[in-house]
Design a protein around this motif. Sequence first.
Motif, PDB file in Angstrom:
ATOM      1  N   THR A   1       0.853  -1.193   0.000  1.00 30.10           N
ATOM      2  CA  THR A   1       0.000   0.000   0.000  1.00 30.10           C
ATOM      3  C   THR A   1       0.889   1.244   0.000  1.00 30.10           C
ATOM      4  OG1 THR A   1      -1.623  -1.224   1.311  1.00 30.10           O
ATOM      5  CG2 THR A   1      -1.878   1.176   1.190  1.00 30.10           C
ATOM      6  N   ARG A   2       0.490   2.256  -0.760  1.00 29.04           N
ATOM      7  CA  ARG A   2       1.312   3.460  -0.850  1.00 29.04           C
ATOM      8  C   ARG A   2       0.596   4.674  -0.255  1.00 29.04           C
ATOM      9  NH1 ARG A   2       3.198   4.233  -6.873  1.00 29.04           N
ATOM     10  NH2 ARG A   2       4.273   6.013  -5.907  1.00 29.04           N
ATOM     11  N   ILE A   3       1.376   5.575   0.301  1.00 34.65           N
ATOM     12  CA  ILE A   3       0.894   6.889   0.727  1.00 34.65           C
ATOM     13  C   ILE A   3       1.270   7.851  -0.390  1.00 34.65           C
ATOM     14  CG2 ILE A   3       1.096   8.716   2.446  1.00 34.65           C
ATOM     15  CD1 ILE A   3       1.970   6.485   4.429  1.00 34.65           C
ATOM     16  N   THR A   4       0.267   8.424  -1.053  1.00 32.55           N
ATOM     17  CA  THR A   4       0.520   9.229  -2.242  1.00 32.55           C
ATOM     18  C   THR A   4      -0.170  10.584  -2.145  1.00 32.55           C
ATOM     19  OG1 THR A   4      -1.376   8.223  -3.358  1.00 32.55           O
ATOM     20  CG2 THR A   4       0.778   7.195  -3.730  1.00 32.55           C
ATOM     21  N   ALA A   5       0.271  11.502  -2.981  1.00 36.58           N
ATOM     22  CA  ALA A   5      -0.324  12.839  -2.985  1.00 36.58           C
ATOM     23  C   ALA A   5      -1.807  12.795  -3.317  1.00 36.58           C
ATOM     24  CB  ALA A   5       0.427  13.727  -3.978  1.00 36.58           C
ATOM     25  N   ASP A   6      -2.201  11.879  -4.221  1.00 35.81           N
ATOM     26  CA  ASP A   6      -3.616  11.805  -4.604  1.00 35.81           C
ATOM     27  C   ASP A   6      -4.408  10.793  -3.776  1.00 35.81           C
ATOM     28  OD1 ASP A   6      -2.797   9.344  -5.594  1.00 35.81           O
ATOM     29  OD2 ASP A   6      -3.093   9.857  -7.709  1.00 35.81           O
ATOM     30  N   GLY A   7      -3.756  10.070  -2.877  1.00 35.42           N
ATOM     31  CA  GLY A   7      -4.453   9.145  -1.990  1.00 35.42           C
ATOM     32  C   GLY A   7      -5.110   7.983  -2.698  1.00 35.42           C
ATOM     33  N   ARG A   8      -4.566   7.571  -3.828  1.00 36.60           N
ATOM     34  CA  ARG A   8      -5.248   6.546  -4.630  1.00 36.60           C
ATOM     35  C   ARG A   8      -5.363   5.189  -3.937  1.00 36.60           C
ATOM     36  NH1 ARG A   8      -0.584   8.019  -7.165  1.00 36.60           N
ATOM     37  NH2 ARG A   8       1.098   6.506  -7.461  1.00 36.60           N
ATOM     38  N   ASP A   9      -4.512   4.907  -2.955  1.00 39.98           N
ATOM     39  CA  ASP A   9      -4.634   3.654  -2.202  1.00 39.98           C
ATOM     40  C   ASP A   9      -5.414   3.845  -0.901  1.00 39.98           C
ATOM     41  OD1 ASP A   9      -3.156   2.447  -4.159  1.00 39.98           O
ATOM     42  OD2 ASP A   9      -1.403   2.007  -2.931  1.00 39.98           O
ATOM     43  N   GLY A  10      -6.021   5.016  -0.750  1.00 36.30           N
ATOM     44  CA  GLY A  10      -6.786   5.291   0.458  1.00 36.30           C
ATOM     45  C   GLY A  10      -5.986   5.984   1.546  1.00 36.30           C
ATOM     46  N   TYR A  11      -4.737   6.293   1.271  1.00 34.98           N
ATOM     47  CA  TYR A  11      -3.883   6.944   2.264  1.00 34.98           C
ATOM     48  C   TYR A  11      -3.204   8.157   1.633  1.00 34.98           C
ATOM     49  CZ  TYR A  11      -4.538   2.811   5.177  1.00 34.98           C
ATOM     50  OH  TYR A  11      -5.084   1.803   5.934  1.00 34.98           O
ATOM     51  N   PRO A  12      -3.853   9.314   1.680  1.00 40.72           N
ATOM     52  CA  PRO A  12      -3.241  10.519   1.115  1.00 40.72           C
ATOM     53  C   PRO A  12      -2.150  11.071   2.027  1.00 40.72           C
ATOM     54  CG  PRO A  12      -5.326  11.067   2.146  1.00 40.72           C
ATOM     55  CD  PRO A  12      -5.202   9.565   2.224  1.00 40.72           C
ATOM     56  N   VAL A  13      -1.192  11.750   1.423  1.00 45.15           N
ATOM     57  CA  VAL A  13      -0.174  12.455   2.194  1.00 45.15           C
ATOM     58  C   VAL A  13      -0.854  13.499   3.067  1.00 45.15           C
ATOM     59  CG1 VAL A  13       1.750  14.080   2.019  1.00 45.15           C
ATOM     60  CG2 VAL A  13       1.671  12.071   0.519  1.00 45.15           C
ATOM     61  N   GLU A  14      -0.623  13.423   4.366  1.00 45.29           N
ATOM     62  CA  GLU A  14      -1.190  14.395   5.306  1.00 45.29           C
ATOM     63  C   GLU A  14      -0.185  14.634   6.434  1.00 45.29           C
ATOM     64  OE1 GLU A  14      -4.991  13.402   6.920  1.00 45.29           O
ATOM     65  OE2 GLU A  14      -5.833  12.774   4.995  1.00 45.29           O
ATOM     66  N   PRO A  15       0.214  15.865   6.653  1.00 44.77           N
ATOM     67  CA  PRO A  15       1.142  16.141   7.750  1.00 44.77           C
ATOM     68  C   PRO A  15       0.588  15.674   9.091  1.00 44.77           C
ATOM     69  CG  PRO A  15       0.967  18.043   6.306  1.00 44.77           C
ATOM     70  CD  PRO A  15      -0.109  17.079   5.879  1.00 44.77           C
ATOM     71  N   GLY A  16       1.413  14.963   9.848  1.00 41.39           N
ATOM     72  CA  GLY A  16       1.059  14.546  11.197  1.00 41.39           C
ATOM     73  C   GLY A  16       0.191  13.309  11.290  1.00 41.39           C
ATOM     74  N   ARG A  17      -0.294  12.805  10.160  1.00 43.03           N
ATOM     75  CA  ARG A  17      -1.196  11.649  10.233  1.00 43.03           C
ATOM     76  C   ARG A  17      -0.441  10.331  10.459  1.00 43.03           C
ATOM     77  NH1 ARG A  17      -5.796   9.571   5.832  1.00 43.03           N
ATOM     78  NH2 ARG A  17      -5.955   7.463   6.694  1.00 43.03           N
ATOM     79  N   TYR A  18       0.765  10.239   9.958  1.00 42.76           N
ATOM     80  CA  TYR A  18       1.487   8.965   9.942  1.00 42.76           C
ATOM     81  C   TYR A  18       2.707   9.016  10.856  1.00 42.76           C
ATOM     82  CZ  TYR A  18      -1.311   8.708   5.691  1.00 42.76           C
ATOM     83  OH  TYR A  18      -2.354   8.735   4.789  1.00 42.76           O
ATOM     84  N   ARG A  19       3.174   7.848  11.216  1.00 42.19           N
ATOM     85  CA  ARG A  19       4.385   7.725  12.040  1.00 42.19           C
ATOM     86  C   ARG A  19       5.323   6.727  11.358  1.00 42.19           C
ATOM     87  NH1 ARG A  19       6.085   9.578  16.742  1.00 42.19           N
ATOM     88  NH2 ARG A  19       7.180   8.344  18.340  1.00 42.19           N
ATOM     89  N   LEU A  20       6.508   7.188  11.023  1.00 43.56           N
ATOM     90  CA  LEU A  20       7.531   6.315  10.466  1.00 43.56           C
ATOM     91  C   LEU A  20       8.251   5.619  11.610  1.00 43.56           C
ATOM     92  CD1 LEU A  20       9.427   5.295   8.166  1.00 43.56           C
ATOM     93  CD2 LEU A  20      10.785   7.375   8.536  1.00 43.56           C
ATOM     94  N   VAL A  21       8.180   4.297  11.638  1.00 42.64           N
ATOM     95  CA  VAL A  21       8.857   3.530  12.689  1.00 42.64           C
ATOM     96  C   VAL A  21      10.117   2.908  12.096  1.00 42.64           C
ATOM     97  CG1 VAL A  21       8.703   1.615  14.313  1.00 42.64           C
ATOM     98  CG2 VAL A  21       6.698   3.054  13.892  1.00 42.64           C
ATOM     99  N   ILE A  22      11.242   3.215  12.722  1.00 39.86           N
ATOM    100  CA  ILE A  22      12.520   2.651  12.298  1.00 39.86           C
ATOM    101  C   ILE A  22      13.169   1.970  13.488  1.00 39.86           C
ATOM    102  CG2 ILE A  22      12.807   4.537  10.622  1.00 39.86           C
ATOM    103  CD1 ILE A  22      15.209   5.414  12.598  1.00 39.86           C
ATOM    104  N   ALA A  23      14.325   1.384  13.264  1.00 40.52           N
ATOM    105  CA  ALA A  23      15.256   0.993  14.317  1.00 40.52           C
ATOM    106  C   ALA A  23      16.621   1.487  13.869  1.00 40.52           C
ATOM    107  CB  ALA A  23      15.259  -0.514  14.526  1.00 40.52           C
ATOM    108  N   ARG A  24      17.357   2.128  14.748  1.00 43.38           N
ATOM    109  CA  ARG A  24      18.685   2.616  14.392  1.00 43.38           C
ATOM    110  C   ARG A  24      19.591   1.472  13.935  1.00 43.38           C
ATOM    111  NH1 ARG A  24      18.369   8.034  13.615  1.00 43.38           N
ATOM    112  NH2 ARG A  24      17.700   9.158  15.478  1.00 43.38           N
TER     113      ARG A  24
END
Length: 347
Positions: A16-39
Amino acid sequence: MTGDGSYERDRAYITTRITADGRDGYPVEPGRYRLVIARACPWANRSAIVRRLMGLEGVLPMGIAGPLHDERSWCFHLDPGGRDPVLGIEWLREAYEAREPGYPKGITVPAIVDVPTGRVVTNDFERITLDLGGEWTAHQRDGAPELYPERWRDEIDDVADKVYRDVNNGVYQCGFAGSQAAYDRAYRSLWERLDWLEERLGRRRYLVGDTLTEADVRLFPTLVRFDAVYHGHFKCNRHKLSELPALWAYARDLFQTSGFGDTIDFAQIKAHYYVVHHDINPTGIVPQGPDVRAWLAPHHREELGGRPFGDGTPPGPPPPAERVPPLGPESDTHLDAPGPRRFRSAT
């Protein structure tokens, strides 16, 4: 593990992709998402680098899983109370199971989580960096570099594919090989490709063109872990990185470039590999060396020309909460594991 003892990476990711047009149901939105990494994780390191280069810290907050885990998944054992302060979860598995109960595939980082629902949107590490560069443009900082320019795309893809197959994944094929023949094949492929890279980087500052691109972002996380982990722990020991003049200078050049070295925590990297990979290192002893201050030595790569950020500019310093420890003499670092057993990581 295949029948002949070769290590085969599970690449069944959530696409699933987060895109400017939200075509997969997840539009780019500031503050909506959290990127989880591990150092500790090289695949997640790519996302942390691109997020920094694009200046997305203010619109895509980041959670950091600790370096130690067991069979349950990556966890937030470095956070107060052992929980991510935004998602409120102890184990990254909880966000995957919110997306699909009983999620049957690998619980990997990087992962981008939809904060309102607590569900993982994607863990497709290759697509995440491309989309941070291409779909989040409305929120990128002024001066953000173009890491995947159209005119160099075919060459970037070709170089990145070779690097992925023989180097990024190649070190794991050496380290997790289940037979001598499988290890020997992986070792030969790794060093043939590193020799190719040594020759290529002896005459040019960056892998493709004269600026930083996705190809450099994808090679750097493996190089920065090479002497600390892969050389000994994964038996990739023909030479140390520091014995390869062009690659070592290239890696230091990137390390000293804003957005690269300021994502690296050597203590967490070593803790993960040497403690979690219990079948390779059953004692769990974490080596003290190498002396990481060598990463700050002059590299002289600017003599080859090139402009790191093209027509752009370097990113500013990382947010205070995301700063990694400064390089200094190696010290004892004890990080408590989240369970009584250690298991082979999938990263």
